[in-house]
Design a protein around this motif. Structure first.
Motif, PDB file in Angstrom:
ATOM      1  N   ARG A 139      -7.383 -10.929   4.965  1.00  0.00           N
ATOM      2  CA  ARG A 139      -6.516 -11.099   6.112  1.00  0.00           C
ATOM      3  C   ARG A 139      -6.914 -12.331   6.883  1.00  0.00           C
ATOM      4  O   ARG A 139      -8.078 -12.537   7.170  1.00  0.00           O
ATOM      5  N   ARG A 141      -8.846  -3.530   1.960  1.00  0.00           N
ATOM      6  CA  ARG A 141      -7.942  -3.214   0.849  1.00  0.00           C
ATOM      7  C   ARG A 141      -7.630  -4.417  -0.032  1.00  0.00           C
ATOM      8  O   ARG A 141      -6.495  -4.624  -0.439  1.00  0.00           O
ATOM      9  N   ASP A 160       3.436  -3.885   9.359  1.00  0.00           N
ATOM     10  CA  ASP A 160       2.087  -4.472   9.460  1.00  0.00           C
ATOM     11  C   ASP A 160       2.117  -5.999   9.581  1.00  0.00           C
ATOM     12  O   ASP A 160       1.708  -6.709   8.667  1.00  0.00           O
ATOM     13  N   TYR A 185       1.181  -2.021   0.054  1.00  0.00           N
ATOM     14  CA  TYR A 185       0.705  -1.173   1.146  1.00  0.00           C
ATOM     15  C   TYR A 185       1.497  -1.386   2.436  1.00  0.00           C
ATOM     16  O   TYR A 185       1.393  -0.595   3.370  1.00  0.00           O
ATOM     17  N   ASN A 186       2.237  -2.479   2.491  1.00  0.00           N
ATOM     18  CA  ASN A 186       2.941  -2.804   3.735  1.00  0.00           C
ATOM     19  C   ASN A 186       4.457  -2.783   3.587  1.00  0.00           C
ATOM     20  O   ASN A 186       5.185  -3.441   4.331  1.00  0.00           O
TER      21      ASN A 186
HETATM   22 MG   LIG Z   1      -0.961  -1.962   6.212  1.00  0.00          MG
END
Ligand SMILES: [Mg+2]
Ligand SMILES: Nc1ncnc2c1ncn2[C@@H]1O[C@H](COP(=O)(O)OP(=O)(O)OP(=O)(O)O)[C@@H](O)[C@H]1O
Length: 217
Positions: free
Chosen positions: A58, A54, A167, A153-154
């Motif tokens: 990371r 996404r 997350d 998104y988190n």
């Molecule tokens: Mg997430």
């Protein structure tokens, strides 16, 4: 209940069988389950190296030992790392899901009735929501934790436009040499989202700079 929350709730069945809640393509990453006591919980199965990325890169800091790179081993470390962060954060009163248990590559947390910020169609007070996110980021930093992958998104938006940050497997200690770098990126990421989607008048870089100056104390 606002429409977007109802839609979110419909996405997660409350039956006895765990059902997908949110998240990635293909194999569900997170399911909602019910404990024997009737409590709704989120069950997150970590799959390091098998995830969708996404956009945000990371940084898997918890994979320090290169000898152990099987996905199950890495996923177990990710689960342990996330559970550890959640424990620190929950005790410090940061708005995160309540950590309940972890085993192997699975983390169980209290289910949060909310919708991913990226999916929320409209907000009554976008600037207020951004401010609430930043308050939690600051509390987390002071508790010793930097998220490291914060984005729309988190963040879950709850009823009344509250926020819960989720997350955390890739978290950094606030004393990590790169902590400020990641903190700056987290703040810039969310600020940019609010500027882009809701037209909040904010300069992400300047905001992050001011934020860092403040939390450094
Ligand atoms: Mg997430
Ligand atoms: N405690 C919770 N309560 C309710 N929903 C949750 C909870 N934890 C996670 N979710 C849902 O599951 C999604 C994925 O969880 P999370 O962000 O922790 O994992 P992820 O690594 O980003 O997974 P993916 O890449 O599949 O999105 C979240 O965006 C959210 O919709």
């Amino acid at each position: 209940m606002p429409r977007f929350l109802r839609a979110g709730a419909e996405g997660c069945s409350r039956g006895a069988q765990p059902e997908p809640c949110g998240g990635g393509e293909g194999v569900p990453r997170c399911t909602v389950g019910v404990t024997p006591g009737g409590r709704l919980v989120a069950v997150k199965v970590h799959r390091v190296g098998r995830t969708s990325f996404r956009g945000t890169r990371r940084v898997r800091v918890y994979v320090a030992d290169k000898r152990h790179t099987s996905w199950l081993y890495q996923s177990r470390l990710a689960a342990r790392s996330e559970f550890e962060a959640l424990n620190i954060l929950w005790k410090a009163g940061v708005a995160v899901p309540e950590p309940l248990d972890w085993n192997r590559h699975v983390v169980v947390t209290g289910y949060v009735e909310g919708v991913e910020l990226s999916e929320v169609p409209e907000l009554e007070d976008p600037k207020g929501v951004l401010d609430r996110v930043l308050v939690e980021v600051e509390k987390a930093f002071k508790a010793g934790v930097v998220h490291g992958d914060l984005s729309e998104y988190n963040v879950l938006v709850t009823e009344g436009e509250g926020v819960v940050l989720i997350d955390w497997p890739q978290w950094f200690s606030s004393t990590h040499p790169q902590a400020e770098l990641y903190l700056r990126r987290d703040v810039e990421n969310v600020a940019s989202f609010f500027r882009r989607k809701y037209g909040v008048e904010v300069d992400p870089e300047a905001l992050a700079e001011e934020f860092l100056r403040r939390v450094r104390g």
